[in-house]
Design an enzyme around this catalytic site. Structure first.
Site, PDB file in Angstrom:
ATOM      1  N   ASP A   1     -10.433   2.402   1.747  1.00 19.07           N
ATOM      2  CA  ASP A   1     -10.579   1.714   3.031  1.00 19.07           C
ATOM      3  C   ASP A   1     -11.500   2.481   3.975  1.00 19.07           C
ATOM      4  O   ASP A   1     -12.316   1.884   4.688  1.00 19.07           O
ATOM      5  CB  ASP A   1      -9.215   1.518   3.693  1.00 19.07           C
TER       6      ASP A   1
ATOM      7  N   LYS B   1       0.817  -1.220   0.000  1.00 25.84           N
ATOM      8  CA  LYS B   1       0.000   0.000   0.000  1.00 25.84           C
ATOM      9  C   LYS B   1       0.849   1.268   0.000  1.00 25.84           C
ATOM     10  O   LYS B   1       0.508   2.254  -0.667  1.00 25.84           O
ATOM     11  CB  LYS B   1      -0.951   0.003   1.196  1.00 25.84           C
TER      12      LYS B   1
END
Length: 262
Positions: A103, A67
């Protein structure tokens, strides 16, 4: 021509994202595919990101440990990804590699679905952990108006995260006063469930297993629990639309995912 997107991580065999996106693709009747990619290292991941930049891939969801690399490789980043310092979504936008983080939207969707009575405005919230998942959670919760405290075994990491995003730093006693406790650790935290507020909501960002030991202990106490699968599906929806240009069909992907995870 078949439109191809996918998810990249190491390891990736546990991911339910291909199942979820594949079900939506089939229900929508798209000429598309959603694959799992397992690059060996950041060099391999960078090659995948370049395929998105070149238009060879419609986009990538990104999970651990890539990420931060996704954020660093992008030519442009959303405000949300900038606050998180990481990205779980790469797409080609206006000819360049664009990074975003869904997210936070997944966390918000999961809370709305499984704890609809929870009002985050001015709510005392504790986030356990200080890694990338915790950072995304803190950013989303502060944006929703919550008063967030970060609790982490390594204090300097908690302090750095809190300073970046405008949260407080606490200790294990902070959970006693929280209306929501979010576990962003890879392992089950050790909390005395009997010391928590009787109206506390527990959320776990992990979904393997869906009913984690943390959530099981909370449910045994009679607390409302929110699982990581709801968050996974919640973050997948905007990703699917970014990849394929249509909203995901209204089908029951949760039941499919639960069957696959059992």
């Amino acid at each position: 021509m078949t439109r191809i997107a996918g998810v990249a991580g190491q390891p990736i065999g546990h991911s339910l994202s291909p199942l979820i996106h594949g079900a939506w693709i089939a229900a929508a009747g798209l000429n598309a595919r959603y694959d799992a990619f397992e690059p060996a290292d950041e060099t391999g991941f960078a090659a995948l990101a370049q395929r998105v930049r070149a238009g060879d891939l419609a986009g990538l969801n990104v999970t651990a440990p890539f990420k931060a690399a996704a954020f660093a490789l992008a030519d442009g980043v959303s405000d949300t990804a900038r606050r998180c310092g990481s990205a779980n979504l790469l797409i080609r936008r206006d000819g360049v590699l664009w990074a975003d983080s869904t997210d936070g939207r997944g966390l918000s969707a999961a809370l709305a679905e499984q704890a609809p009575g929870l009002d985050l405005a001015e709510a005392p919230v504790v986030v356990l952990g200080a890694g990338g998942a915790a950072r995304a959670a803190v950013a989303a919760l502060i944006e929703a108006g919550a008063r967030v405290t970060v609790v982490n075994r390594t204090l300097d990491r908690a302090e750095a995260l809190a300073a970046d995003l405008g949260a407080a730093v606490g200790d294990s006693d902070s959970a006693r006063r929280a209306g929501l406790i979010v576990n962003a650790l890879s392992a089950a935290p050790t909390l005395d469930m009997t010391a928590l507020r009787p109206d506390a909501v527990l959320m776990d960002m992990s979904y393997r297993p869906v009913m984690t030991p943390f959530l099981a202990a909370g449910r045994a106490r009679g607390l409302i629990t929110v699982d990581g699968l709801a968050m996974l599906i919640g973050q997948a929806r905007p990703s699917f639309e970014a990849f394929f240009g249509v909203a995901p069909p209204a089908i029951d992907v949760r039941t499919l995912a639960l069957e696959a995870a059992s």
